[in-house]
Design an enzyme around this catalytic site. Structure first.
Site: not given
Ligand code: NAD
Length: 255
Positions: A8, A10, A12, A32, A41-42, A113, A151, A155
């Site tokens: 992940g 790339a 956030g 990613d 692709d995971l 999460s 979700y 988690k």
């Molecule tokens: P984001 O969408 O900004 O980033 C997620 C990344 O995961 C992306 O780069 C995407 O390309 C990659 N990804 C998605 N599906 C994929 C796959 N099948 N194979 C490989 N890569 C894949 O999201 P984020 O908010 O940065 O989330 C990061 C982690 O934090 C996630 O696990 C999310 O569940 C967790 N999380 C986020 C939040 C929030 O509020 N943002 C809260 C709790 C937990």
């Protein structure tokens, strides 16, 4: 120089973790769908195998793994939420464990999460199917549930996967510390997708965050960097909440 595998990477939180680790002097191997050292692709077994093989081609040993890739409760089809967020994360951690075992003070972190603890429907048959490694059954169950429950269940299962394994021979017994972070709402494209959703948006906006407002990806990156570092050398099987106080507010005595 420590080598850390980061799924992940790339976007956030993952992008913030990459930035933080690189500033700390680490070599980061991102996994990613795009813009990463290993494109995989995971969501499906072939992609998970490609991810592990791709890392193996770049490194004989690694010092850290962060399973951060994930998709939000608004993602469709809903079964994919369980595929990526539980089965993709655990397959990456398990698949890279042998490389971690050769690392220097190795540590792994799963990104769970706070939805795992504060969502009423999380602890049910879907979480159980995940933990039983029954992906086909989990995907069938997920297709029948709303995205927020899928979700949260995935988690919850991920945090339990960490706690069930961390203290045992393959992890602590092999010198590998395994922990999790449980972020609350953090401003990223994933959260924005939830905010833009007609039903989820209101729920996310109305959610109580004692410290006020959504978190920043860098705040979660700091928690991940801590758990990977020697400063966390006595942490094993911990689930570190970085959620502005929501879990404590809603579940003060569930401890
Ligand atoms: P984001 O969408 O900004 O980033 C997620 C990344 O995961 C992306 O780069 C995407 O390309 C990659 N990804 C998605 N599906 C994929 C796959 N099948 N194979 C490989 N890569 C894949 O999201 P984020 O908010 O940065 O989330 C990061 C982690 O934090 C996630 O696990 C999310 O569940 C967790 N999380 C986020 C939040 C929030 O509020 N943002 C809260 C709790 C937990």
């Amino acid at each position: 120089m420590r080598t850390i595998v980061l799924s992940g990477s790339a976007s956030g939180i993952g992008a913030a973790v990459r930035g933080r680790l690189e500033r700390d002097g680490c070599r980061v191997l991102g996994v990613d769908l795009r813009d990463a050292e290993v494109i995989a692709d995971l969501s499906a077994p072939e992609g998970r195998e490609r991810a592990v093989a791709g890392v193996q081609a770049l490194a004989e040993r690694v010092d850290g793994v962060v399973a951060c890739a994930g998709i939000g409760p608004q993602a469709e089809p809903r079964a994919r939420i369980a595929s990526v967020n539980y089965f993709g994360a655990t397959a990456l951690l398990a698949g890279l464990r042998p490389l971690l075992a050769r690392g220097d003070a190795p540590a792994a972190v799963a990104v769970s999460s706070n939805s795992a603890t504060i969502s009423p429907g999380a602890d049910g048959p879907l979480a159980a199917a995940c933990l039983a490694d029954d992906e086909a059954g989990a995907l069938r169950l997920a297709a029948e549930l709303d995205g927020a429950t899928v979700y949260a269940a995935a988690k919850l299962a991920l945090a339990r996967w960490v706690r069930r394994r961390a203290p045992h021979a393959d992890w602590a017994g092999s010198g590998i510390r395994l922990n999790a972070v449980a972020p609350g709402a953090v401003h990223t494209p994933l959260l924005q997708g939830g905010l833009d959703h007609p039903v989820l948006g209101a729920a996310i906006r109305g959610f109580p965050i004692p410290l006020g407002g959504f978190g920043r990806p860098e705040q979660i990156a700091a928690a991940v960097a801590f758990l990977l570092s020697g400063d966390a050398s006595f942490c094993c099987g911990s689930v570190l909440f970085a959620d502005g106080g929501s879990d404590a507010l809603l579940r003060a005595d569930v401890f």
